[in-house]
Design an enzyme around this catalytic site. Structure first.
Site, PDB file in Angstrom:
ATOM      1  CG  ASP A   1      -1.954   0.982   1.156  1.00 28.78           C
ATOM      2  OD1 ASP A   1      -2.121   1.593   0.113  1.00 28.78           O
ATOM      3  OD2 ASP A   1      -2.455   1.182   2.292  1.00 28.78           O
TER       4      ASP A   1
ATOM      5  CG  ASP B   1      -5.679  -0.411  -0.961  1.00 26.46           C
ATOM      6  OD1 ASP B   1      -6.632  -1.002  -1.515  1.00 26.46           O
ATOM      7  OD2 ASP B   1      -5.750   0.514  -0.099  1.00 26.46           O
ATOM      8  CG  ASN B   2      -5.146   2.185  -2.969  1.00 26.82           C
ATOM      9  OD1 ASN B   2      -4.417   2.293  -2.116  1.00 26.82           O
ATOM     10  ND2 ASN B   2      -6.346   2.469  -2.789  1.00 26.82           N
TER      11      ASN B   2
ATOM     12  CE  LYS C   1      -1.443   3.151  -4.147  1.00 27.61           C
ATOM     13  NZ  LYS C   1      -1.449   2.584  -2.840  1.00 27.61           N
TER      14      LYS C   1
ATOM     15  CD  GLU D   1      -8.693   4.277   0.735  1.00 25.71           C
ATOM     16  OE1 GLU D   1      -9.156   3.301   0.147  1.00 25.71           O
ATOM     17  OE2 GLU D   1      -7.570   4.957   0.290  1.00 25.71           O
TER      18      GLU D   1
HETATM   19  C1  LIG Z   1      -1.510   4.965   1.454  1.00 24.11           C
HETATM   20  S1  LIG Z   1      -0.218   5.367   2.565  1.00 24.11           S
HETATM   21  C2  LIG Z   1      -0.237   3.740   3.532  1.00 24.11           C
HETATM   22  C3  LIG Z   1      -1.346   3.454   4.210  1.00 24.11           C
HETATM   23  C4  LIG Z   1      -1.414   2.237   5.128  1.00 24.11           C
HETATM   24  N1  LIG Z   1      -1.219   1.281   4.353  1.00 24.11           N
HETATM   25  C5  LIG Z   1      -2.807   2.240   6.024  1.00 24.11           C
HETATM   26  O1  LIG Z   1      -3.761   2.063   5.129  1.00 24.11           O
HETATM   27  O2  LIG Z   1      -2.887   2.632   6.962  1.00 24.11           O
HETATM   28  C6  LIG Z   1       1.077   4.932   1.519  1.00 24.11           C
HETATM   29  C7  LIG Z   1       2.639   5.463   2.391  1.00 24.11           C
HETATM   30  O3  LIG Z   1       3.726   4.651   1.569  1.00 24.11           O
HETATM   31  C8  LIG Z   1       4.774   5.477   1.988  1.00 24.11           C
HETATM   32  N2  LIG Z   1       5.606   4.906   0.718  1.00 24.11           N
HETATM   33  C9  LIG Z   1       5.553   5.350  -0.451  1.00 24.11           C
HETATM   34  N3  LIG Z   1       6.415   4.874  -1.218  1.00 24.11           N
HETATM   35  C10 LIG Z   1       7.113   3.989  -0.226  1.00 24.11           C
HETATM   36  C11 LIG Z   1       8.393   3.250  -0.546  1.00 24.11           C
HETATM   37  N4  LIG Z   1       8.688   3.049  -1.756  1.00 24.11           N
HETATM   38  N5  LIG Z   1       8.866   2.816   0.743  1.00 24.11           N
HETATM   39  C12 LIG Z   1       8.427   2.956   1.744  1.00 24.11           C
HETATM   40  N6  LIG Z   1       7.397   3.703   1.979  1.00 24.11           N
HETATM   41  C13 LIG Z   1       6.636   4.197   1.206  1.00 24.11           C
HETATM   42  C14 LIG Z   1       4.170   6.923   1.848  1.00 24.11           C
HETATM   43  O4  LIG Z   1       5.165   7.685   2.535  1.00 24.11           O
HETATM   44  C15 LIG Z   1       2.944   6.870   2.602  1.00 24.11           C
HETATM   45  O5  LIG Z   1       2.991   7.156   4.133  1.00 24.11           O
END
Ligand SMILES: C[S@@+](CC[C@H](N)C(=O)[O-])C[C@H]1O[C@@H](n2cnc3c(N)ncnc32)[C@H](O)[C@@H]1O
Length: 286
Positions: free
Chosen positions: A210, A238-239, A213, A268
């Site tokens: 998640d 997800d998504n 993408k 959501e």
């Molecule tokens: C949609 S949120 C996650 C929501 C969480 N899974 C939830 O439903 O509670 C996406 C998160 O992924 C982190 N993120 C995005 N790309 C990433 C990566 N390559 N490695 C680690 N974290 C990443 C972003 O900083 C963000 O906080």
């Protein structure tokens, strides 16, 4: 009147009338064009109303609240949880998150509906080692941790330090210690190759994706290459419909490495935007 002056006046009057005739039809036409576009505009507004709501809640409200409060949205939700949830009770922490995200501000946690799909799959598969990519504020980390069998571990990966600080507090407030949920504050492509060496992981039973993408496909391929996926390992992403991960879905369908299905749902905390989660079950190396 001399002939030259007469001719000049004639030319000027012809120009003026040409100009008037080119303006008149425009003046007459513009309201008509506007009227013709009105149904189209209304159709677009009605059709995409949920996206406008999403933009309003996720971008405009956040921007105003950032200005008014001077702290991040993640800190705001944490303060709300701190004052409204019961410490040590994961259900209460999740309910408080859901209330805040549906009534106060939008945060893209998976939310209660897709959360139930995640809960069901965790119950079905009983994983002992779980990897989460994208912790954000820790909503899904708490959701996953509360469904794990005793002795199981969740490694949750978040690259944003501010988000990770909030997630750490939320996860500990919900009652999970470092032995159950280990938060790793680094980008996923740096963590996956080091899972075996640095974290002693031999096999991943369940991976929840998640994060951004665009990282889904490269990270999935990195996991395939790492040898940490075994027969029956589950990857839940997800998504995959909104915002969507087409390359990831193409690989899922064409690689022959997975049995797969899409769990359809809505985005959501917003009605009317279709979304879904992809469940991939690794077939193993033959
Ligand atoms: C949609 S949120 C996650 C929501 C969480 N899974 C939830 O439903 O509670 C996406 C998160 O992924 C982190 N993120 C995005 N790309 C990433 C990566 N390559 N490695 C680690 N974290 C990443 C972003 O900083 C963000 O906080």
């Amino acid at each position: 009147m001399p002939a030259a002056q007469h001719q000049k006046e004639n030319v000027t009057s012809r120009r003026t009338s040409a100009a008037v005739s080119s303006v008149w039809p425009l003046d007459m036409v513009s309201p008509a064009i506007a009227l013709a576009f009105l149904p189209l505009l209304l159709t677009l507004i009605i059709r995409y109303r949920y996206y406008f709501v999403l933009f309003y809640r996720a971008v405009l409200v956040r921007w105003v609240q950032d200005l008014l409060t001077g702290i991040s949205r993640e800190e705001r939700v944490y303060q709300y949880i701190l004052t409204h949830a019961t410490a040590g009770d994961p259900d209460s922490v999740l309910d408080t998150f859901d209330h805040w995200c549906s009534k106060v501000e939008f945060i893209s946690h998976i939310g209660p509906k897709k959360g139930m799909i995640l809960d069901r799959l965790l119950k079905e598969h009983c994983p002992l080692t779980v990897l989460e990519l994208g912790t954000h504020c820790g909503y899904t980390a708490v959701r996953i941790a509360r469904s794990l069998p005793i002795g199981a571990r969740l490694f949750s990966v978040e690259m944003d330090e501010g988000n990770a600080r909030v997630a750490e507090k939320v996860i500990r407030l919900a009652g999970f210690d470092d032995d159950t949920v280990e938060l790793i504050v680094r980008p996923s492509d740096e963590v996956i190759p080091r899972l075996r060496e640095d974290y002693g992981v031999e096999r991943l039973d369940f991976v929840f994706m998640d994060h951004w993408k665009r990282c889904y496909l490269p990270d999935l391929q990195m996991l395939e290459g790492s040898g940490l996926l075994g027969e029956g390992s589950v990857v839940l992403a997800d998504n995959v419909i909104f915002p969507g991960a087409p390359n990831f879905l193409r690989h899922m369908r064409r690689s022959g490495l997975y049995e797969h299905r899409i769990h359809r749902a809505t985005l959501e905390y917003i009605r009317g935007i279709r979304d879904g989660m992809a469940e991939l079950v690794y077939r193993g190396v033959k």
